[in-house]
Design an enzyme around this catalytic site. Sequence first.
Site, mmCIF file in Angstrom:
data_model
loop_
_atom_site.group_PDB
_atom_site.id
_atom_site.type_symbol
_atom_site.label_atom_id
_atom_site.label_comp_id
_atom_site.label_asym_id
_atom_site.label_seq_id
_atom_site.Cartn_x
_atom_site.Cartn_y
_atom_site.Cartn_z
ATOM 1 N N ARG A 146 0.834 -1.025 -0.076
ATOM 2 C CA ARG A 146 0.008 -0.036 0.020
ATOM 3 C C ARG A 146 0.886 1.115 0.013
ATOM 4 O O ARG A 146 0.402 2.347 -0.119
ATOM 5 C CB ARG A 146 -1.026 -0.040 1.113
ATOM 6 N N THR A 193 1.764 -5.793 4.303
ATOM 7 C CA THR A 193 1.211 -5.216 2.890
ATOM 8 C C THR A 193 0.980 -3.858 3.331
ATOM 9 O O THR A 193 0.638 -2.929 2.372
ATOM 10 C CB THR A 193 -0.276 -5.932 2.775
ATOM 11 N N THR A 271 -3.446 -8.361 14.336
ATOM 12 C CA THR A 271 -2.595 -7.377 13.551
ATOM 13 C C THR A 271 -2.759 -6.068 12.925
ATOM 14 O O THR A 271 -3.822 -5.876 12.885
ATOM 15 C CB THR A 271 -2.267 -8.389 12.393
ATOM 16 N N ASN A 291 -8.624 -7.935 13.345
ATOM 17 C CA ASN A 291 -9.371 -9.220 14.013
ATOM 18 C C ASN A 291 -8.780 -10.159 14.638
ATOM 19 O O ASN A 291 -7.381 -10.255 14.695
ATOM 20 C CB ASN A 291 -10.109 -9.857 12.750
ATOM 21 N N ASP A 336 -14.702 -11.126 11.826
ATOM 22 C CA ASP A 336 -13.604 -10.725 11.221
ATOM 23 C C ASP A 336 -13.801 -9.264 10.846
ATOM 24 O O ASP A 336 -13.518 -8.879 9.799
ATOM 25 C CB ASP A 336 -13.519 -11.500 9.927
ATOM 26 N N LYS A 363 -14.696 -1.304 9.695
ATOM 27 C CA LYS A 363 -15.681 -2.467 8.949
ATOM 28 C C LYS A 363 -16.961 -2.343 9.593
ATOM 29 O O LYS A 363 -17.859 -2.866 8.631
ATOM 30 C CB LYS A 363 -14.930 -3.975 9.134
ATOM 31 N N TRP A 425 -9.952 -0.840 3.667
ATOM 32 C CA TRP A 425 -8.592 -0.190 3.877
ATOM 33 C C TRP A 425 -8.575 1.110 2.836
ATOM 34 O O TRP A 425 -7.705 1.690 3.047
ATOM 35 C CB TRP A 425 -7.496 -1.022 3.559
ATOM 36 N N CYS A 639 -9.102 -14.586 -1.672
ATOM 37 C CA CYS A 639 -8.545 -14.230 -3.306
ATOM 38 C C CYS A 639 -9.393 -14.307 -4.129
ATOM 39 O O CYS A 639 -9.721 -13.463 -4.950
ATOM 40 C CB CYS A 639 -7.288 -15.085 -3.608
#
Length: 719
Positions: A146, A193, A271, A291, A336, A363, A425, A639
């Site tokens: 990112r 990421t 995280t 989460n 989540d 979220k 995000w 994915c």
Amino acid sequence: MPSTRFGRGLAAALLLAAVALAAPLQGRAQGRAAAVDHAALGNVDAPAQVGNWLSYGRDWGEQRYSPLAQINAGNVARLGLAWFDDLDTMRGVQGTPLVVDGVLYNVSIYNIVTAYDAATGRKLWTYDPQVGAEWARLACCGPSARGIAAWNGKIYIGALDGRLIAVDAASGQEVWTTQTFEREGLLNAYSITGAPRVYDGKVVIGNGGADYGVRGFVAAYDAETGERLWKFYTVPGNPADGPDGAASDSAMQIALPTWHGEWWRWGGGGTAWDSFAYDPDLNLVYIGTGNGTPHMWSIRSNGQGDNLFLCSIVAVDATSGEYRWHYQMVPEEDWDYTCTQPMVLANLPIAGRTRQVIMQAPKNGFFYVLDRATGELLSAETYVSQNTWASHIDMATGRPVLQPGAHNTATPHLMSPSWMAAHTWHPMAYSPQTGLVYFSAQEQGDVYAAMDAGDFTFVRHRSNSGQQRRNDPELRARLMAQARAEEKGYLLAWNPVTQTEAWRVPYRVPGSGGVLATAGNLVIQGTIDQTLAIYRADNGEKLWEMDIDQAPVAGAITYLVDGVQYIAINAGWGGSPVYNLGPFTTGTAKLLVFRLDASGVTLPPPPPPGDLPRPPFLTATEDQVARGRELYGETCARCHGPNAVGGLKDLRWMTAETRARFADIVLRGLYAERGMIGFADVLDEDGAAAIHAFLIARANEDYADASPGAPVLPPRREQ
């Protein structure tokens, strides 16, 4: 702290922009080292810096607002493509570029960084950290990055494989590298990421991997040497091991009583995989946490306790990393949900006085405004039309009031917001000119059910949700149909003082990208309709739009070189699945740069449309399909989309050739060079066959509706 620090007014913004336009950037030289320090980042609107984009969110408060106004609501119709670079990938490109004194630094997949002349697009250097293609699978959600950071002549890269790397900004030569996490062991499925940030000579970086089983932490490193300065864990470890000897030890005394059972066996999660902010006057770093692992609270913590610091904002001392305060948005995290979405600092007039605030739209569908010095909750209201998680936030306790049946049981139920997020995000922006916050909102429900704790088996490098995915198929089908019927996506302008919607721009489906706000009364966003669109910031009127054959998810930036304002964006589709997107074809990802009156630069034609391949007849048993549904959900859905819809590649519509090679692709890594390494460590031949059977079943269910007359590309929006 002066009240104007994060609350700049229109007059000041326009004055600074005028000064910058009157005096072209001085000292610009191709390949010049980035002169970024406290004076620069602490005064991003000063004449010497106003044309730069020095950090992921432009300033330490992450407002993503620029006082540049050369491109404005009155002339944006003259915008044209100045230059572009083909990034030679079909994967999602999520990075925010940096611009320092006429040099643009960009990051693509696998953390490849390129420096360009920001006015012409001429490449100055490229640095490839040689991240292995296997990390496209080992990382939760693909090989995207990112952003990057700049400080004192260096560019900082948080590599997917956990390396923190400093390269020389002038040459691209590596200066130092350090490994931020262990890469071996059952609970070491970490990845990076998110973008690193540099706060007064300290590089702060978090990590991802909660879905795969890790214990979240954030660490700070010396920007000159790479030496670790402090480490803050976001959830407690095994109590039998005692204190960690980390900056978070005092905080873990607060968190530990809120956990039950043996959560540490699976890491716990939490995280900090994306969002940070920094207040230099308060000397606080703000951490947005994620989460739990497993997702199901009943398995992770015996269905007891708030599980701090999951889905929270945690403020720590920037110098020592020690705990200062926290606010938990999602106690008893069971869905989540993450609170890693962008956090923005501003000064707002609330109840007759100016408050120093931190804002977030995570979220769970609520927009939060907190006092950033103390963590006091000032207000919270839902910004989506449907919220089956909580009816409201109790202002006396700060806790959500859960809807009946919100917690997961063995019976499938529909949750909205879901793990796909009311706001993911994608960057959001705050304009002090309008007083509004802008972000991409969406309503995407999903089916949840918890498996029995005794049936849960932890598998490294696979999503360990604890979800039951095989029971009540007819009920699940009805709920999924409802989720698809109710799916929405829109650009939302939100007033954080009144906690009300100012305006919205609806899109056909969710999936539009991050936003940028400018003093030109503009809001800029890449759209799911494969365009770049620009709206009036005050009322949402569309002013300009261009087909770009890609659906950008990254946020745009704007900058100034030699008195000319540019807008740049990475355009590469990737991210949360979309139920109703339909067959979706894009070109390769590209870095696109625009300016007024640019002409003569055109994008290559889009790829030709193709017909949907007719799926084979289903010959598998119901039990095989049910097992395939379960394995797909834990192994593939991140994915390729829930219920095999959407995602990086929609597997319902595989060609006959791909189907013939399915086992070789999934188990033996036939497409390893594309990042699809083999799953033989978590799947056997029967498991792969079951997943294939589930995909054939799903294709047969949807083919009749998807194929006849279905558009291959989303319909274009009006110019």
